[in-house]
Design a protein around this motif. Sequence first.
Motif, short mmCIF file in Angstrom:
data_model
loop_
_atom_site.label_atom_id
_atom_site.label_comp_id
_atom_site.label_asym_id
_atom_site.label_seq_id
_atom_site.Cartn_x
_atom_site.Cartn_y
_atom_site.Cartn_z
N ILE A 78 0.85 -1.19 0.00
CA ILE A 78 0.00 0.00 0.00
C ILE A 78 0.89 1.24 0.00
CG2 ILE A 78 -2.02 -0.94 1.20
CD1 ILE A 78 -0.14 0.68 3.60
N MET A 80 0.63 5.45 1.30
CA MET A 80 -0.26 6.34 2.07
C MET A 80 0.17 7.79 1.90
SD MET A 80 -1.58 5.60 5.85
CE MET A 80 -2.47 6.77 6.84
N PHE A 82 -0.31 11.52 3.64
CA PHE A 82 -0.75 12.08 4.92
C PHE A 82 -1.21 13.53 4.76
CE2 PHE A 82 1.91 8.56 6.00
CZ PHE A 82 1.41 8.07 7.20
N ARG A 147 5.39 10.40 -4.36
CA ARG A 147 6.07 9.38 -3.57
C ARG A 147 5.20 8.11 -3.46
NH1 ARG A 147 7.76 11.12 2.28
NH2 ARG A 147 5.51 11.30 2.46
N GLU B 190 4.62 11.08 11.62
CA GLU B 190 4.23 10.64 10.28
C GLU B 190 5.44 10.26 9.43
OE1 GLU B 190 3.05 13.35 11.66
OE2 GLU B 190 0.86 13.23 11.65
N VAL B 194 5.51 6.95 7.33
CA VAL B 194 5.75 6.86 5.89
C VAL B 194 6.89 5.86 5.65
CG1 VAL B 194 6.75 8.12 3.95
CG2 VAL B 194 4.91 9.12 5.22
N VAL B 197 5.68 2.37 5.96
CA VAL B 197 4.94 1.96 4.76
C VAL B 197 5.93 1.69 3.62
CG1 VAL B 197 3.28 2.72 3.02
CG2 VAL B 197 2.84 3.18 5.43
N ASP B 198 6.99 2.51 3.54
CA ASP B 198 8.00 2.32 2.49
C ASP B 198 8.85 1.09 2.73
OD1 ASP B 198 7.33 4.38 0.83
OD2 ASP B 198 8.69 5.84 1.73
#
Lengths: 354, 298
Positions: A78, A80, A82, A147, B190, B194, B197-198
Motif C-alpha cells: 500500500i 499512504m 498524509f 512518492r 508521520e 511513511v 509503509v515504504d
Amino acid sequence: MAEVILKGVSKVYEGNVHAIKDISLEIADREFLVLVGPSGCGKSTLLRMIAGLEDITSGEIQIDGHTVNQLPPKDRDISMVFQNYALYPHMTVYDNMAFGLRIRHFPKDEIDNRVQEASRILGIEKLLSRKPKALSGGQRQRVALGRAIVRKPKVFLFDEPLSNLDAKLRVHMRTEIKKLHQRLKTTMIYVTHDQVEAMTMGDRIAVVKDGILQQHDTPMNLYNNPVNIFVAGFIGSPAMNFLEGKIEDKKVVFGGISMDIPPGVRTDGISDVIVGIRPEYFILNDVSPHFTAQIEVVEPMGNEIFVYFQLGKKSVVARIPADTKVRPGDALPLRINVGMVKLFDPESKVSLSC
Amino acid sequence: MKPNQKDVEATRFKYLFLLPALILIFAVVIYPFIYNIVISLSNMSMSHFHDWQIVGFRQYAKVFSEPIFYSVLGKTVVWTIVNVFFHVVIGVFLAVLLNRYLPGKGIFRTLLIIPWAMPQYITALTWRGMFNYEYGAINLILSRLLHLPMVQWLKNPTDAFAACILTNIWLGFPFMMVIAYGGLQSIPKELYEVADVDGASGWQKFWKITVPHLRPVMIPAIVLGVIWTFNNLNVIWLVSNGGEPSDKTHILVSYVYKAAFNLYRYGYAAALSMVIFFILLLFGINFIRKTRATEGAY
C-alpha cells in the motif's frame, strides 16, 4: 489492483475506548472509496488499520485476497498520503520520491524511470532538485502523491490529504486526484471530513460516526436515500432541514403545514416523525403554495440564492433560483416537493422510507 | 533628517535600560578579557608581580617552543574527542530509549539526569574515591565480581587519564540526552509512519530520519560540549589531584591553572589561555560553518 475487504473490524484502545465498532465493508478493485465523518469519528483510525499503522483488536482485513492482520505496513503493498504531507525535509523532491524504492533495493535506472514518470504525471519535473521547504503547499502535496505513485502499490490510502490547502487549491487538487485515479486505475481509499470532497470524489462513500459505519453507497444514493438523520444531515450543503411533525389522517403535519405522506414511507402505528427537507425541495410557487415564508436572511451565491426563514419554531433554509428578486422581510410563496421529503423515526433516528 | 527631541530622549531611555547589563558584561567579560590580553604580552610572574612590563610576544613564543605544550594539547584533543563522542552516543541512545513507550519513563528520566544535576566537584571527588586502589568500588567490582586484576587507577598516567575520562563521561551524557530528547520529540511521527509503509528498517529510520532531524539541535550542543569539555578544569584537577602522577594527566586548562596559581607564571598562563581561546574560536566557527548547523531542517 486489489480489492480490500473489512470483516467485523474493531479497535478498542486502553480504558475500553471503542474507536471502531464492528465495521464490515468491501472495497472493489479500482474503486475510489471515501470514508467520511466528523472529527474523531474513527475514519482515520480505520484507514491506519488498513495501512497496518494501528493494530486490529478484532475482525479481519483482506487486501487482494490475503489476510493482512499480522502483516507490517511494508508487506501490505500500500502507499499512504498524509495530511501534513510527511515529506523528509532534508531530502530533495527526487530523493523523497525515490526513498521507498531505494529501501526496497530497486535498480537505479528503474528508480529514475519511475520518479521521472511520476513527476511528469504530476507536473513537478522542474521541482525535483528542490527541498520541501522551497515548495508551496500544493507542490508539497503533489510530491507526497508522487512518492505514493512511484511504488505502484495495490492500494492507495489518503488521510485528509487536502485539509492543509486553501479552498481554491483544494478544489484544484480534488480534480487532480480524481484524474490520477482514472489514469492509474488503482483501488483508492480516501479519508475526509469534508462532505463536498466525499461527494465529488468518491465512486462510493462510507459514512462513519462514533466508530460505527452508518451507510455506504454511491454519492447520489446517499444524498437521496439517507438511512438515518445523521447521514441525511451530514451529506449536503446547506444541510437538510429537520422539523418535528405528526402523522394525522394520513397526512404529515409540521410547522402549520399539512401535506401528503411521501411515497414509499411506512407510517403504520407511528404518530411522531422528524421531517427532513433539503433546501432545494422548497419550490417557488404562487399558484398553490404550501405556505408563505417570511424571509429573514438572503445569501446570494451567484448561481443560486439561499433564503432563511422560520417554519414553525425552526429556522430553515431554502435554495431558490439566482434570478429571484428577494430581500429580507419579503414574503415568498413556497411549495414543498413532497415526493422527495424524508421522514425519520424520532426515537431511533432511522429513515422510515422502505 | 534631524532627529527631534522626542526621538533622542526615547533612544537615551532605551540605553538607560541596557546600562546595567552593559556594565555587568564589561566588568565580568570585556575588562578581564582585555586585561588577559595585556598580561599575555607582559612578563608578569611571582618575581615581576608589581614591576611587570610589556615584553611583546615573548610569552607566546615560550608557549609554542616548549614541547610540553604539544603533548598537553594532544592529550586535550584526545580528552575532548573521547568525552564528547561518548556524551553524544550515550545521550542519543538513552534519548531514543526514553522516547519510546517505556513503563516508568518518568523515573528513568529523573535518574538519568541526576549526574548532571549534582555539583560537579562532589561527583568528581566521589569518583576519585571509587578509583581508590584498595577500597574503591571500581576495583572491588573488578576483583570480587569479575575476578579481574585490580588497576592502579591513580598511579599510572594512562589509567589516571582514563579515570578522569570515565568520570567526565558520567557527568556529561545527561546534557546531550536532554537535548536529543527534546529534538526527538519535535520529529513528526508521520515521517516514521511513511518510512514504515515504504519498508524502512529501524536502523534505516534512525539514520535517514532521526539523525538528520537531530542534527540542527545536536550540532550546537556538540559545539558547547567541545568547549565545556576542552575547558573542564574540575574533573581533571579533582580526580587526578592536580595533574598527578607527575603532571602527566594535564589538559591545557589544568596546565594553565597550574602555571598561573601554583607556579605564578601569570604572563605565560595568560598567553596560553589566549591560545586556548583561539583554538576554540577557530573550531567553533569552522564546525558550525561546515556542518551548516544553523540551517533548520524545515
